[in-house]
Design an enzyme around this catalytic site. Structure first.
Site, mmCIF file in Angstrom:
data_model
loop_
_atom_site.group_PDB
_atom_site.id
_atom_site.type_symbol
_atom_site.label_atom_id
_atom_site.label_comp_id
_atom_site.label_asym_id
_atom_site.label_seq_id
_atom_site.Cartn_x
_atom_site.Cartn_y
_atom_site.Cartn_z
ATOM 1 N N GLU A 110 0.857 -1.060 0.072
ATOM 2 C CA GLU A 110 -0.092 -0.119 0.229
ATOM 3 C C GLU A 110 0.978 1.330 -0.011
ATOM 4 O OE1 GLU A 110 -1.689 -1.283 3.444
ATOM 5 O OE2 GLU A 110 -2.893 -2.659 2.448
ATOM 6 N N TYR A 122 7.579 1.284 -8.035
ATOM 7 C CA TYR A 122 6.950 0.198 -7.988
ATOM 8 C C TYR A 122 6.487 -0.281 -9.484
ATOM 9 C CZ TYR A 122 7.020 0.748 -2.920
ATOM 10 O OH TYR A 122 7.490 0.808 -1.556
HETATM 11 C C1 COA Z 1 10.723 5.712 -2.784
HETATM 12 C C2 COA Z 1 12.356 5.338 -2.331
HETATM 13 C C3 COA Z 1 12.461 4.315 -1.710
HETATM 14 C C4 COA Z 1 13.033 5.207 -3.714
HETATM 15 O O1 COA Z 1 14.412 4.969 -3.434
HETATM 16 P P1 COA Z 1 15.800 5.486 -4.168
HETATM 17 O O2 COA Z 1 16.854 4.583 -4.018
HETATM 18 O O3 COA Z 1 15.669 6.994 -4.678
HETATM 19 O O4 COA Z 1 14.951 4.883 -5.904
HETATM 20 P P2 COA Z 1 15.940 4.500 -7.040
HETATM 21 O O5 COA Z 1 17.042 5.438 -7.236
HETATM 22 O O6 COA Z 1 16.388 3.007 -6.987
HETATM 23 O O7 COA Z 1 14.888 4.914 -8.408
HETATM 24 C C5 COA Z 1 14.077 3.902 -8.996
HETATM 25 C C6 COA Z 1 13.120 4.278 -9.484
HETATM 26 O O8 COA Z 1 12.227 5.067 -8.613
HETATM 27 C C7 COA Z 1 11.583 5.987 -9.216
HETATM 28 N N1 COA Z 1 11.952 7.467 -8.528
HETATM 29 C C8 COA Z 1 12.711 7.467 -7.502
HETATM 30 N N2 COA Z 1 12.703 8.766 -7.022
HETATM 31 C C9 COA Z 1 11.713 9.418 -7.711
HETATM 32 C C10 COA Z 1 11.408 10.545 -7.473
HETATM 33 N N3 COA Z 1 11.969 11.657 -6.685
HETATM 34 N N4 COA Z 1 10.506 11.189 -8.767
HETATM 35 C C11 COA Z 1 10.255 10.249 -9.559
HETATM 36 N N5 COA Z 1 10.367 9.116 -9.501
HETATM 37 C C12 COA Z 1 11.432 8.549 -8.734
HETATM 38 C C13 COA Z 1 11.981 6.168 -10.571
HETATM 39 O O9 COA Z 1 11.200 5.280 -11.543
HETATM 40 C C14 COA Z 1 13.520 5.257 -10.501
HETATM 41 O O10 COA Z 1 13.776 4.904 -11.814
HETATM 42 P P3 COA Z 1 14.763 5.703 -12.497
HETATM 43 O O11 COA Z 1 16.197 6.052 -11.622
HETATM 44 O O12 COA Z 1 15.206 4.623 -13.623
HETATM 45 O O13 COA Z 1 14.090 6.564 -13.057
HETATM 46 C C15 COA Z 1 12.927 6.596 -1.697
HETATM 47 O O14 COA Z 1 12.395 7.790 -2.420
HETATM 48 C C16 COA Z 1 12.273 7.014 -0.260
HETATM 49 O O15 COA Z 1 12.768 6.158 0.669
HETATM 50 N N6 COA Z 1 11.106 7.440 -0.128
HETATM 51 C C17 COA Z 1 10.694 7.785 1.248
HETATM 52 C C18 COA Z 1 10.214 6.562 1.950
HETATM 53 C C19 COA Z 1 9.193 6.056 0.962
HETATM 54 O O16 COA Z 1 8.314 6.656 0.560
HETATM 55 N N7 COA Z 1 8.819 4.687 0.893
HETATM 56 C C20 COA Z 1 7.934 4.008 0.178
HETATM 57 C C21 COA Z 1 6.562 3.626 1.084
HETATM 58 S S1 COA Z 1 5.466 2.884 0.268
#
Ligand code: COA
Length: 153
Positions: A110, A122
């Site tokens: 979720e 996702y």
């Molecule tokens: C969601 C989260 C885990 C992503 O981690 P991350 O290490 O930055 O992600 P990645 O570098 O592996 O990116 C993977 C993909 O996510 C998406 N993505 C990540 N950050 C993004 C942003 N700020 N805006 C848009 N897309 C994004 C992109 O599709 C990206 O692929 P790409 O690099 O080929 O464009 C991180 O932003 C986070 O910890 N957020 C706060 C906690 C949270 O919301 N967790 C999820 C709860 S359900």
């Protein structure tokens, strides 16, 4: 492979000594973070909980529950200064592999409908939208809908 995914970063199971650091990452990451108790309960319940370390400290983690062939991703977080380096996707891949090892054939999660970064991660990792749960989360003002997503394993 990008520089931050190199071998000095490693994945290992979460343990109680990690929770203080994890709490700080939670506070920096969410308006409504998990409490220390939420993590302690997850560890006591035997959920699959892993951390990614870099330079001797935790920089990311996930918590997943598996039951009756279904995996539920409960938390996936990368510390703010380590985002956008592929670490979130790498942790998610690790989580999907652990779910398969536990004989799950489906993963559910979720996510807040406003969480565009997580939803993009996702979707690009094979999850599809299943349903919207109205007013599921507390929000700064009122409540926020949850998007329920699933992925076949
Ligand atoms: C969601 C989260 C885990 C992503 O981690 P991350 O290490 O930055 O992600 P990645 O570098 O592996 O990116 C993977 C993909 O996510 C998406 N993505 C990540 N950050 C993004 C942003 N700020 N805006 C848009 N897309 C994004 C992109 O599709 C990206 O692929 P790409 O690099 O080929 O464009 C991180 O932003 C986070 O910890 N957020 C706060 C906690 C949270 O919301 N967790 C999820 C709860 S359900």
């Amino acid at each position: 492979m990008s520089a931050v995914l190199e071998s000095r970063h490693r994945l290992r199971p979460m343990n109680p000594d990690d929770l203080e650091r994890i709490s700080r990452i939670e506070l920096a990451s969410y308006d409504h973070p998990w409490s220390l108790g939420n993590f302690r309960d997850s560890l006591h319940a035997g959920y699959s909980a892993w951390v990614r370390e870099a330079d001797g400290g935790v920089i990311g983690y996930y918590v997943m529950m598996v039951a009756a062939g279904e995996a539920h991703l409960l938390n996936l977080t990368i510390a703010p200064s380590w985002r956008r380096h592929g670490l979130g996707r790498d942790l998610l891949e690790h989580c999907l592999d652990r779910a398969r090892e536990h004989h799950a054939d489906m993963m559910f999660l979720e996510v807040r409908v406003s969480n565009t970064a997580a939803i993009a991660l996702y979707h690009s990792s094979g999850f599809i939208d299943l349903a919207v749960r109205q007013a599921y989360y507390p929000a700064r003002e009122g409540r926020e809908d949850a998007l329920i997503m699933k992925r076949e394993l």
